[in-house]
Motif scaffolding. Sequence first.
Motif, short mmCIF file in Angstrom:
data_model
loop_
_atom_site.label_atom_id
_atom_site.label_comp_id
_atom_site.label_asym_id
_atom_site.label_seq_id
_atom_site.Cartn_x
_atom_site.Cartn_y
_atom_site.Cartn_z
N GLY A 21 8.93 -3.88 -38.26
CA GLY A 21 10.12 -4.12 -37.45
C GLY A 21 11.29 -3.22 -37.78
N ASN A 22 11.34 -2.68 -39.00
CA ASN A 22 12.42 -1.77 -39.40
C ASN A 22 11.87 -0.36 -39.60
OD1 ASN A 22 14.01 -4.02 -39.41
ND2 ASN A 22 14.31 -4.11 -41.61
N ALA A 23 10.98 0.06 -38.73
CA ALA A 23 10.35 1.38 -38.85
C ALA A 23 11.41 2.47 -38.89
CB ALA A 23 9.40 1.61 -37.68
N SER A 24 11.24 3.42 -39.80
CA SER A 24 12.22 4.51 -39.95
C SER A 24 11.74 5.80 -39.29
CB SER A 24 12.51 4.76 -41.42
OG SER A 24 11.32 5.13 -42.10
N SER A 25 10.58 5.76 -38.66
CA SER A 25 10.08 6.89 -37.89
C SER A 25 9.43 6.37 -36.62
CB SER A 25 9.09 7.73 -38.72
OG SER A 25 7.98 6.94 -39.06
N THR A 26 9.24 7.25 -35.66
CA THR A 26 8.64 6.87 -34.39
C THR A 26 7.18 6.46 -34.62
OG1 THR A 26 10.07 8.40 -33.22
CG2 THR A 26 8.11 7.66 -32.06
N VAL A 27 6.77 5.35 -34.02
CA VAL A 27 5.40 4.86 -34.13
C VAL A 27 4.73 5.01 -32.77
CG1 VAL A 27 3.93 2.88 -34.65
CG2 VAL A 27 6.07 3.20 -35.89
N SER A 28 3.58 5.71 -32.76
CA SER A 28 2.84 5.94 -31.53
C SER A 28 1.57 5.10 -31.52
CB SER A 28 2.47 7.41 -31.40
OG SER A 28 3.62 8.21 -31.35
N CYS A 29 1.07 4.79 -30.32
CA CYS A 29 -0.18 4.07 -30.17
C CYS A 29 -1.31 4.93 -30.71
CB CYS A 29 -0.42 3.75 -28.69
SG CYS A 29 -2.00 2.96 -28.36
N ALA A 30 -2.21 4.33 -31.49
CA ALA A 30 -3.31 5.07 -32.10
C ALA A 30 -4.35 5.49 -31.07
CB ALA A 30 -3.96 4.22 -33.18
N VAL A 31 -4.37 4.85 -29.89
CA VAL A 31 -5.37 5.14 -28.88
C VAL A 31 -4.86 6.17 -27.86
CG1 VAL A 31 -6.76 4.15 -27.01
CG2 VAL A 31 -6.46 2.90 -29.14
N CYS A 32 -3.70 5.91 -27.25
CA CYS A 32 -3.24 6.78 -26.15
C CYS A 32 -2.01 7.61 -26.49
CB CYS A 32 -2.98 5.95 -24.90
SG CYS A 32 -1.55 4.86 -25.03
N GLY A 33 -1.33 7.33 -27.61
CA GLY A 33 -0.18 8.14 -28.02
C GLY A 33 1.16 7.71 -27.46
N THR A 34 1.22 6.62 -26.69
CA THR A 34 2.48 6.11 -26.15
C THR A 34 3.36 5.63 -27.30
OG1 THR A 34 1.38 5.40 -24.13
CG2 THR A 34 3.49 4.36 -24.62
N THR A 35 4.66 5.84 -27.19
CA THR A 35 5.60 5.40 -28.23
C THR A 35 5.71 3.89 -28.22
OG1 THR A 35 6.85 7.44 -28.01
CG2 THR A 35 7.97 5.60 -29.07
N LEU A 36 5.46 3.26 -29.39
CA LEU A 36 5.56 1.81 -29.52
C LEU A 36 6.86 1.38 -30.18
CD1 LEU A 36 1.94 0.87 -30.67
CD2 LEU A 36 2.92 0.76 -28.38
N ALA A 37 7.42 2.23 -31.05
CA ALA A 37 8.66 1.87 -31.75
C ALA A 37 9.50 3.12 -31.98
CB ALA A 37 8.36 1.20 -33.07
N THR A 38 10.81 2.97 -31.79
CA THR A 38 11.76 4.04 -32.03
C THR A 38 12.79 3.56 -33.05
OG1 THR A 38 11.53 4.69 -29.72
CG2 THR A 38 13.40 5.60 -30.90
N PRO A 39 13.04 4.34 -34.11
CA PRO A 39 14.01 3.92 -35.12
C PRO A 39 15.43 3.96 -34.57
CG PRO A 39 13.27 6.15 -35.57
CD PRO A 39 12.44 5.64 -34.43
N THR A 40 16.25 3.00 -35.03
CA THR A 40 17.65 2.95 -34.58
C THR A 40 18.62 2.93 -35.74
OG1 THR A 40 17.62 0.53 -34.52
CG2 THR A 40 17.03 1.68 -32.49
N GLY A 41 18.12 3.03 -36.97
CA GLY A 41 18.98 2.95 -38.14
C GLY A 41 18.96 1.57 -38.75
N GLY A 42 18.45 0.61 -38.06
CA GLY A 42 18.30 -0.77 -38.53
C GLY A 42 16.96 -1.26 -38.06
#
Length: 57
Positions: A21-42
């Motif tokens: 939930g506090n990811a500090s880097s962009t997380v992409s789907c392992a299958v299709c590459g769509t962005t699942l999470a974007t960091p916001t500083g918190g």
Amino acid sequence: MAGDFHRVACGDCENEQVVFGNASSTVSCAVCGTTLATPTGGEAELHGEIVETVEAR
């Protein structure tokens, strides 16, 4: 730990993936590459459907 893990379903391919939930880097789907999470500083901005919050063990 100061954050939760979430099981997020990808909006494009329905793959479910665990994301911090506090990811500090962009997380992409392992299958299709769509962005699942974007960091916001918190808490990260999650771009898929949150299926569940994974309980800490």
